[in-house]
Scaffold this motif. Structure first.
Motif, PDB file in Angstrom:
ATOM      1  N   ALA A   1      29.015  58.709  21.679  1.00 21.23           N
ATOM      2  CA  ALA A   1      29.784  58.247  20.517  1.00 21.23           C
ATOM      3  C   ALA A   1      28.884  57.566  19.483  1.00 21.23           C
ATOM      4  N   LEU A   2      27.846  56.882  19.930  1.00 20.14           N
ATOM      5  CA  LEU A   2      26.912  56.248  19.002  1.00 20.14           C
ATOM      6  C   LEU A   2      26.146  57.291  18.194  1.00 20.14           C
ATOM      7  N   VAL A   3      25.682  58.334  18.859  1.00 25.50           N
ATOM      8  CA  VAL A   3      24.976  59.402  18.144  1.00 25.50           C
ATOM      9  C   VAL A   3      25.916  60.080  17.143  1.00 25.50           C
ATOM     10  N   ALA A   4      27.166  60.289  17.554  1.00 25.79           N
ATOM     11  CA  ALA A   4      28.155  60.862  16.634  1.00 25.79           C
ATOM     12  C   ALA A   4      28.378  59.931  15.449  1.00 25.79           C
ATOM     13  N   LEU A   5      28.502  58.639  15.721  1.00 23.79           N
ATOM     14  CA  LEU A   5      28.714  57.650  14.659  1.00 23.79           C
ATOM     15  C   LEU A   5      27.562  57.648  13.662  1.00 23.79           C
ATOM     16  N   VAL A   6      26.341  57.665  14.147  1.00 23.55           N
ATOM     17  CA  VAL A   6      25.169  57.659  13.265  1.00 23.55           C
ATOM     18  C   VAL A   6      25.080  58.960  12.466  1.00 23.55           C
ATOM     19  N   SER A   7      25.487  60.062  13.070  1.00 22.74           N
ATOM     20  CA  SER A   7      25.393  61.358  12.377  1.00 22.74           C
ATOM     21  C   SER A   7      26.383  61.489  11.223  1.00 22.74           C
ATOM     22  N   VAL A   8      27.490  60.753  11.271  1.00 28.73           N
ATOM     23  CA  VAL A   8      28.498  60.873  10.206  1.00 28.73           C
ATOM     24  C   VAL A   8      27.958  60.418   8.847  1.00 28.73           C
TER      25      VAL A   8
END
Length: 172
Positions: free
Chosen positions: A51-58
């Motif tokens: 979820a952190l990687v997804a959050l940063v990618s947004v």
């Protein structure tokens, strides 16, 4: 600042694939961990990291999209896509926060550890577990629906009137 061009392509068209894969995957992991706390313990830190990687990618994808928006013809479809894209960050943040909370709670309620790690949130108590499941379902559904809506609007913006509806002859 995000890169604007990667290997000759606009970075947005590459970064968007990270978002399209990781946000729904994070949503699925969140719901699974909320419904089955024992699985949350087994998965460990994987769901919050995902979820952190997804959050940063947004925001990286959004910034690259803002650059691309300035380099394509303006249209109502492009504007709609950009508006929808700005709404994904709160959903991604929700995925990260809830995944982290479930991970933390699962660590605190590991079988056989008692109260050695401080105060525990019992995911086995009905009201807390129900709230975790419902909140996880709401955030997961909202994030996946938003990704779909953004992707659909982006595809329409990119492909509207950009292809022929009939087969082109190949010069036989």
């Amino acid at each position: 600042m995000s890169p604007s061009i990667v290997n000759g392509l606009p970075a947005h068209v590459l970064f968007v694939h990270i978002v399209v894969v990781l946000v729904p995957l994070s949503a699925l992991a969140l719901v699974v961990c909320a419904i089955w706390p024992h699985l949350a313990r087994r998965l460990g830190v994987l769901p919050p990291v995902l979820a952190l990687v997804a959050l940063v990618s947004v925001p990286l994808t959004t910034q690259a999209g803002e650059w691309l928006e300035k380099h394509v013809d303006s249209s109502s479809l492009v504007e709609r896509h950009a508006q929808l894209g700005d709404g994904l960050l709160p959903w991604a943040l929700g995925l990260f926060v809830l995944s982290s909370a479930l991970w933390w709670a699962a660590r605190r309620t590991a079988p056989g550890e008692g109260d050695t790690q401080g105060p525990a949130i019992r995911l086995t108590s009905a009201p807390i577990r129900t709230a975790a499941v419902v909140l996880s379902l709401v955030v997961a559904t909202g994030s996946v629906v938003d990704v779909y809506r953004i992707g659909d609007s982006g595809a329409k913006a990119a492909w509207h009137d950009a292809y022929s509806k009939t087969t082109q002859s190949q010069g036989n």
